[in-house]
Design a protein around this motif. Structure first.
Motif, PDB file in Angstrom:
ATOM      1  N   ARG A 151      -7.291  -1.739  -5.748  1.00 26.65           N
ATOM      2  CA  ARG A 151      -7.551  -1.612  -7.197  1.00 26.65           C
ATOM      3  C   ARG A 151      -6.247  -1.359  -7.917  1.00 26.65           C
ATOM      4  O   ARG A 151      -5.560  -0.375  -7.629  1.00 26.65           O
ATOM      5  CB  ARG A 151      -8.521  -0.463  -7.453  1.00 26.65           C
ATOM      6  N   GLY A 152      -5.898  -2.265  -8.823  1.00 24.96           N
ATOM      7  CA  GLY A 152      -4.681  -2.103  -9.599  1.00 24.96           C
ATOM      8  C   GLY A 152      -3.432  -2.010  -8.744  1.00 24.96           C
ATOM      9  O   GLY A 152      -2.520  -1.253  -9.049  1.00 24.96           O
ATOM     10  N   GLY A 153      -3.382  -2.750  -7.659  1.00 24.89           N
ATOM     11  CA  GLY A 153      -2.217  -2.736  -6.782  1.00 24.89           C
ATOM     12  C   GLY A 153      -2.181  -1.573  -5.811  1.00 24.89           C
ATOM     13  O   GLY A 153      -1.280  -1.478  -4.988  1.00 24.89           O
ATOM     14  N   ARG A 154      -3.163  -0.676  -5.898  1.00 24.17           N
ATOM     15  CA  ARG A 154      -3.234   0.470  -4.973  1.00 24.17           C
ATOM     16  C   ARG A 154      -4.307   0.198  -3.926  1.00 24.17           C
ATOM     17  O   ARG A 154      -5.392  -0.268  -4.256  1.00 24.17           O
ATOM     18  CB  ARG A 154      -3.542   1.751  -5.741  1.00 24.17           C
ATOM     19  N   TRP A 155      -3.996   0.543  -2.690  1.00 25.68           N
ATOM     20  CA  TRP A 155      -4.913   0.337  -1.579  1.00 25.68           C
ATOM     21  C   TRP A 155      -5.424   1.680  -1.090  1.00 25.68           C
ATOM     22  O   TRP A 155      -4.675   2.652  -1.035  1.00 25.68           O
ATOM     23  CB  TRP A 155      -4.179  -0.354  -0.428  1.00 25.68           C
ATOM     24  N   SER A 156      -6.690   1.731  -0.715  1.00 28.01           N
ATOM     25  CA  SER A 156      -7.249   2.961  -0.154  1.00 28.01           C
ATOM     26  C   SER A 156      -8.259   2.604   0.936  1.00 28.01           C
ATOM     27  O   SER A 156      -8.872   1.534   0.909  1.00 28.01           O
ATOM     28  CB  SER A 156      -7.923   3.807  -1.243  1.00 28.01           C
ATOM     29  N   VAL A 157      -8.418   3.506   1.891  1.00 31.87           N
ATOM     30  CA  VAL A 157      -9.362   3.281   2.987  1.00 31.87           C
ATOM     31  C   VAL A 157     -10.776   3.524   2.472  1.00 31.87           C
ATOM     32  O   VAL A 157     -11.090   4.593   1.960  1.00 31.87           O
ATOM     33  CB  VAL A 157      -9.066   4.224   4.176  1.00 31.87           C
ATOM     34  N   ALA A 158     -11.626   2.517   2.618  1.00 31.46           N
ATOM     35  CA  ALA A 158     -13.030   2.647   2.240  1.00 31.46           C
ATOM     36  C   ALA A 158     -13.870   3.016   3.466  1.00 31.46           C
ATOM     37  O   ALA A 158     -14.832   3.766   3.363  1.00 31.46           O
ATOM     38  CB  ALA A 158     -13.536   1.340   1.635  1.00 31.46           C
ATOM     39  N   LYS A 159     -13.485   2.479   4.637  1.00 27.13           N
ATOM     40  CA  LYS A 159     -14.209   2.756   5.883  1.00 27.13           C
ATOM     41  C   LYS A 159     -13.239   2.579   7.039  1.00 27.13           C
ATOM     42  O   LYS A 159     -12.552   1.560   7.126  1.00 27.13           O
ATOM     43  CB  LYS A 159     -15.383   1.788   6.044  1.00 27.13           C
TER      44      LYS A 159
END
Length: 134
Positions: free
Chosen positions: A118-126
């Motif tokens: 989202r908006g160039g930022r990555w995050s762990v969802a699972k």
């Protein structure tokens, strides 16, 4: 999507340059790395920050599943060690059989991780799951 990605990733281990190149093109892979790994080495309590990276230098390979959701696997060229596990954010992205002091050259992806972009930022969802062997 995950089944196609895992089948492509596992097939032959992607050990040669041409196999990796075909895989990257077939799956429109994006590269991702932990952008604050140096900070995490000195302070492991800092949460990992994942950012897009040139695919051949990246520690993670991501393939878009739908919208902002991506299936993620470790790069086929990665040697999994303590630095990648802790500072590189792998322990936040994958459950594995990692043991401190070991270096793993073979990584079997049993289940890909899922990241949100989202908006160039990555995050762990699972979290995904890895089987490591020396």
């Amino acid at each position: 999507v995950q089944m196609r990605l895992l089948a492509g990733f596992q097939k032959g281990g992607l050990t040669d340059r041409e196999a990796r190149k075909r895989f990257l093109q077939e799956f429109s892979v994006q590269g991702v790395s932990c952008s604050n790994s140096e900070e995490r080495m000195s302070n492991p309590k800092i949460a990992p920050s994942y950012a897009e990276e040139e695919v051949m230098r990246a520690d993670y390979w991501a393939m878009q599943v739908q919208g902002d959701l991506y299936a993620v696997v470790p790069s086929a060229k990665l040697t999994y060690d303590s630095a990648h596990h802790a500072a590189g954010g792998m322990m936040e992205a994958f459950v594995s059989n990692f043991e401190a002091g070991h270096t793993y050259r073979q990584i079997r992806v049993e289940e890909s991780a899922y990241f949100l972009k989202r908006g160039g930022r990555w995050s762990v969802a699972k979290k995904g799951q890895l089987r490591l062997s020396e």
